[in-house]
Design a protein around this motif. Sequence first.
Motif, PDB file in Angstrom:
ATOM      1  N   ASN A  59       0.815  -1.227   0.000  1.00 57.55           N
ATOM      2  CA  ASN A  59       0.000   0.000   0.000  1.00 57.55           C
ATOM      3  C   ASN A  59       0.846   1.274   0.000  1.00 57.55           C
ATOM      4  N   LEU A  60       2.132   1.140   0.271  1.00 57.48           N
ATOM      5  CA  LEU A  60       2.977   2.341   0.355  1.00 57.48           C
ATOM      6  C   LEU A  60       3.373   2.829  -1.039  1.00 57.48           C
ATOM      7  N   VAL A  61       3.476   4.156  -1.191  1.00 64.02           N
ATOM      8  CA  VAL A  61       3.900   4.707  -2.484  1.00 64.02           C
ATOM      9  C   VAL A  61       5.354   5.194  -2.435  1.00 64.02           C
ATOM     10  N   LYS A  62       5.938   5.164  -1.254  1.00 67.11           N
ATOM     11  CA  LYS A  62       7.369   5.458  -1.095  1.00 67.11           C
ATOM     12  C   LYS A  62       7.823   4.877   0.246  1.00 67.11           C
ATOM     13  N   ASP A  63       9.153   4.837   0.420  1.00 64.28           N
ATOM     14  CA  ASP A  63       9.672   4.368   1.701  1.00 64.28           C
ATOM     15  C   ASP A  63       9.457   5.449   2.751  1.00 64.28           C
ATOM     16  N   GLU A  64       9.164   5.022   3.975  1.00 66.10           N
ATOM     17  CA  GLU A  64       8.933   5.964   5.082  1.00 66.10           C
ATOM     18  C   GLU A  64       9.812   5.568   6.258  1.00 66.10           C
ATOM     19  N   MET A  65      10.230   6.562   7.031  1.00 66.45           N
ATOM     20  CA  MET A  65      11.100   6.229   8.165  1.00 66.45           C
ATOM     21  C   MET A  65      10.924   7.192   9.330  1.00 66.45           C
ATOM     22  N   THR A  66      10.844   6.640  10.524  1.00 65.57           N
ATOM     23  CA  THR A  66      10.913   7.485  11.718  1.00 65.57           C
ATOM     24  C   THR A  66      12.165   7.112  12.506  1.00 65.57           C
ATOM     25  N   LEU A  67      12.741   8.122  13.141  1.00 65.22           N
ATOM     26  CA  LEU A  67      13.959   7.968  13.926  1.00 65.22           C
ATOM     27  C   LEU A  67      13.683   8.570  15.295  1.00 65.22           C
ATOM     28  N   ASP A  68      13.763   7.769  16.329  1.00 59.06           N
ATOM     29  CA  ASP A  68      13.431   8.225  17.688  1.00 59.06           C
ATOM     30  C   ASP A  68      12.061   8.907  17.724  1.00 59.06           C
ATOM     31  N   GLY A  69      11.092   8.332  17.004  1.00 60.38           N
ATOM     32  CA  GLY A  69       9.709   8.801  17.065  1.00 60.38           C
ATOM     33  C   GLY A  69       9.370   9.951  16.130  1.00 60.38           C
ATOM     34  N   ARG A  70      10.367  10.499  15.427  1.00 60.44           N
ATOM     35  CA  ARG A  70      10.096  11.625  14.515  1.00 60.44           C
ATOM     36  C   ARG A  70      10.417  11.222  13.079  1.00 60.44           C
ATOM     37  N   SER A  71       9.751  11.874  12.125  1.00 60.33           N
ATOM     38  CA  SER A  71      10.046  11.602  10.712  1.00 60.33           C
ATOM     39  C   SER A  71      11.525  11.842  10.454  1.00 60.33           C
ATOM     40  N   ALA A  72      12.155  10.914   9.756  1.00 62.55           N
ATOM     41  CA  ALA A  72      13.598  11.047   9.522  1.00 62.55           C
ATOM     42  C   ALA A  72      13.876  12.211   8.591  1.00 62.55           C
ATOM     43  N   ARG A  88      15.923  -4.766  -2.206  1.00 59.11           N
ATOM     44  CA  ARG A  88      14.912  -5.057  -3.233  1.00 59.11           C
ATOM     45  C   ARG A  88      15.571  -5.709  -4.450  1.00 59.11           C
ATOM     46  N   ARG A  89      16.758  -5.204  -4.830  1.00 59.13           N
ATOM     47  CA  ARG A  89      17.450  -5.794  -5.988  1.00 59.13           C
ATOM     48  C   ARG A  89      17.828  -7.245  -5.700  1.00 59.13           C
ATOM     49  N   GLN A  90      18.338  -7.498  -4.495  1.00 62.91           N
ATOM     50  CA  GLN A  90      18.770  -8.867  -4.147  1.00 62.91           C
ATOM     51  C   GLN A  90      17.598  -9.824  -4.044  1.00 62.91           C
ATOM     52  N   SER A  91      16.457  -9.368  -3.539  1.00 64.28           N
ATOM     53  CA  SER A  91      15.346 -10.263  -3.221  1.00 64.28           C
ATOM     54  C   SER A  91      14.291 -10.318  -4.322  1.00 64.28           C
ATOM     55  N   GLN A  94       9.339  -5.801  -4.694  1.00 67.00           N
ATOM     56  CA  GLN A  94       9.161  -4.475  -5.306  1.00 67.00           C
ATOM     57  C   GLN A  94       8.477  -3.484  -4.385  1.00 67.00           C
ATOM     58  N   GLN A  95       8.016  -3.946  -3.246  1.00 62.34           N
ATOM     59  CA  GLN A  95       7.250  -3.067  -2.356  1.00 62.34           C
ATOM     60  C   GLN A  95       8.138  -2.042  -1.641  1.00 62.34           C
ATOM     61  N   PHE A  96       7.504  -0.932  -1.276  1.00 63.99           N
ATOM     62  CA  PHE A  96       8.187   0.040  -0.419  1.00 63.99           C
ATOM     63  C   PHE A  96       8.079  -0.431   1.030  1.00 63.99           C
ATOM     64  N   ALA A  97       8.850   0.227   1.893  1.00 65.23           N
ATOM     65  CA  ALA A  97       8.874  -0.232   3.288  1.00 65.23           C
ATOM     66  C   ALA A  97       8.689   0.918   4.262  1.00 65.23           C
ATOM     67  N   ARG A  98       8.231   0.529   5.438  1.00 64.39           N
ATOM     68  CA  ARG A  98       8.108   1.447   6.566  1.00 64.39           C
ATOM     69  C   ARG A  98       9.229   1.058   7.536  1.00 64.39           C
ATOM     70  N   ILE A  99       9.968   2.050   8.007  1.00 64.04           N
ATOM     71  CA  ILE A  99      11.060   1.776   8.951  1.00 64.04           C
ATOM     72  C   ILE A  99      10.807   2.577  10.217  1.00 64.04           C
TER      73      ILE A  99
END
Length: 331
Positions: A59-72, A88-91, A94-99
Amino acid sequence: MTALNLTGVGTCTAVAYANIALAKYWGKLDADNNLAAVPSLSLTLKALRTVTAVQFDSNLVKDEMTLDGRSAAPGPLRRAVHLLDRVRRQSGLQQFARIESGNSFPTASGLASSASGFAALSHAALQASGLPTSASAVSRLARQSSVSAARSAYGGLVTLEKGAPEAEPLAGLEPTLELTFVIAITNKGPKATGSTSGMLHTQGTSPYYRAWTEAAPKVFREIRTGLLDRDVRRAGEAMEHSTLLMHASMMAARPALIYWEPATLAAMNCVRQLRDNGVLAYFTMDAGAHVKVLTLRREATVIEKALLVVPGVQQVIVSGIGPGAHGIASP
Ligand code: DP6
């Protein structure tokens, strides 16, 4: 530390610990492939911990990331996306990820948060994509993002040879040596110049950079031999030489790169005085103002008390040896 909120099916969570280099890495043999110009040797520390959760989601349209509770911020996010792209290349995924990532210590202030951060992210992303999560695979992937992160794939004493794709453990010493770092935190703000740009600047402008790369392999061998002989004094003395050689090369860059603050020098003097009084204590500094003191567990309290009263020292963290990066059950 910040609790992670990412839970549920497909979430993989990993923990990794920062490492402090006794023999420093500073400079790139090959900047495109992020290979080190000098060999390094580190100790992984259990008090400096990063926990990272990764979830690939269609469902994601891009990768997302929070660091110590805030958007990176854009910089750390970009580096994480590059790591995910490799996975993604190795595996073939194709999906984006939430970190979501959280540190037990101040981020980006010279306390090696990129080492534990990229090692934890490597482990969690490999696992979430179904790829093998051996320490060797984690080390190789983490090294491409940050050379020092390759060493946090392993616990205890770890080496990374010049130009090597992955780190290796220096086995067999930890239980008997009881190595400990006492860390004097001198400021908590983010560091002025990150390691990557700092070392490229040193490499490009410092007349002492070449002298550093020529001296570093010998110092690395002295430290390794000292440790293998269980001669902490010899290893500690060479460790101080490694950090001072590295900082001398930075100071000779144009403009100069000076990470030290008055408290850094005061803490270094405190360590020298302790040593004059027979305490086993040796300092090392990275791309930040903090002073990390190598000792054995039984001497740590004396050093901690002495550093706590040094002007400008805000906090002291005592850490024994930590394990390598590993997966944990998602919360
Ligand atoms: C001073 O591993 O952060 O801490 O590979 O560009 O990400 P990049 O650099 P990084 O540099 C660490 C430098 C150091 C010394 C060390 O840890 O060996």
